[in-house]
Design an enzyme around this catalytic site. Structure first.
Site, short mmCIF file in Angstrom:
data_model
loop_
_atom_site.label_atom_id
_atom_site.label_comp_id
_atom_site.label_asym_id
_atom_site.label_seq_id
_atom_site.Cartn_x
_atom_site.Cartn_y
_atom_site.Cartn_z
N PRO A 1 -18.77 -25.80 -31.25
CG PRO A 1 -21.00 -26.35 -31.65
CD PRO A 1 -19.93 -25.36 -32.04
CG HIS A 2 -15.07 -28.96 -29.16
ND1 HIS A 2 -15.09 -27.58 -29.22
CD2 HIS A 2 -14.22 -29.26 -28.15
CE1 HIS A 2 -14.26 -27.10 -28.30
NE2 HIS A 2 -13.72 -28.10 -27.63
CB ALA A 3 -18.65 -33.03 -26.56
#
Lengths: 186, 158
Positions: free
Chosen positions: B68-70
């Site tokens: 997960p990344h942002a």
């Protein structure tokens, strides 16, 4: 199945972040709809187009050249769908300088439907049209988040169904629609 | 630039209890606050950005691994967090399997190169049978760090 069925094309990766997680995930998910082998080669390194992990270790930076090759019975259809995705920046829409066409979801639907030998018909509110027919789709007044029924018949119906399911599931990859659906659900 | 430079005992959670994606993400972000890697008032914004990103396509990349990344404008630095779940977290992964290893990466706009490099390193590890085999045998954060350090040292992208 004929092993001699091979379709290949070259393109340049135009995404700001390169061939990154989101393009790769989308590409693999659609590639898995097909029986054919899918190979992605970037700057001399190659990976299976069905494996997210393999593709993530390619150095697919922005501006890099990519060769997409599909081999096998449904290579033509697979290549048609996947090269369309790749040439359209994998439908990643976060480049701020671009103007996005308001009807891009219909173009995506029409183009992908046309990749198949099967007839793909789409119905909304009891009206049914040929999904390849962009003008007819416009008449149906389809929004990215419309609920639609597909009727697909023909030799490659199984593959076409998976592709259409993905288009619906991701609201035709219109990312503003995807994001607002999150906000509305919270 | 190595993945190991971004991980220490304060940013590794050996026993994620959450079994749902969003709860697992929140728990990792809470750890980031404790470790002084994320301002407390940024938890909600960051979580929302991570969820929005998942909505565009799951970051469950296979082999029980999710990334997960942002990117969040208001952040000052890139933070990497690692969580292990014995039970598995439902992540809508492409291969349909639950996720046991989560590498969470959040950072500001403009650190795209660092970002991409971290992702490449994580995916190389995730592909490596030895890494996953040894990861299952680790019992504490120090062992995980040692393992990642070893594997990065001999890995194909090192």
């Amino acid at each position: 199945m004929s092993e001699s069925d091979e379709y290949s094309s070259e393109l340049t990766i135009k995404n700001k972040l390169g061939f990154h997680v989101r393009p790769i995930q989308r590409f693999a998910e659609l590639a898995r709809a097909f029986d054919c082998d899918v190979e992605v080669e970037i700057e001399g390194r190659s990976a299976s187009g069905k494996s997210v992990l393999e593709m993530m270790s390619l150095k697919g930076e922005s501006g890099a050249h990519m060769t997409l090759t599909c081999r096998g019975s449904d290579a033509r259809q697979g290549h048609c769908v996947l090269s369309f995705l790749a040439k359209n920046r994998f439908f990643v829409e976060d480049q701020l300088d671009e103007e996005l066409h308001p009807l891009r979801h219909l173009r995506r639907l029409a183009h992908m439907s046309a990749c198949f030998d099967s007839t793909v018909e789409v119905a909304k509110d009891e009206q049914r049209v040929d999904a390849e027919d962009f003008e007819a789709l416009k008449e149906l007044d389809i929004e990215p988040r419309s609920s639609l029924d597909f009727q697909i018949e023909g030799p490659d119906a199984a593959q076409a169904e998976i592709i259409m399911d993905n288009l619906l599931k991701y609201h035709f990859y219109v990312e503003t629609a995807l994001n607002s659906s999150v906000k509305n659900s919270e | 630039m190595c993945l190991i430079d971004h991980l220490d005992e304060n940013t590794i959670d050996m026993d994620l209890e959450a079994v749902e994606r969003d709860a697992a993400l929140r728990s990792l972000l809470n750890m980031a606050v404790e470790a002084d890697r994320l301002p407390e008032d940024m938890i909600d914004t960051t979580l929302e950005a991570l969820i929005e990103r998942e909505q565009l396509g799951s970051t469950g990349i296979g082999n029980g691994v999710a990334v997960p990344h942002a990117r969040v404008d208001e952040l000052d630095d890139t933070a990497v967090l690692f969580g292990h779940s014995e039970t598995g977290v439902s992540f809508n992964a492409l291969d349909g399997e639950p996720v046991h290893y989560i590498f969470l990466v959040v950072g500001p706009e403009g650190e795209e190169d660092l970002y991409a490099e971290l992702m490449r390193r994580i995916s190389s590890l995730a592909r490596d049978d030895d890494f996953r085999h040894f990861l299952r045998q680790t019992r504490n954060t120090a062992q995980i760090r040692d393992l990642i350090e070893d594997m990065e040292g001999v890995g194909p992208t090192a």
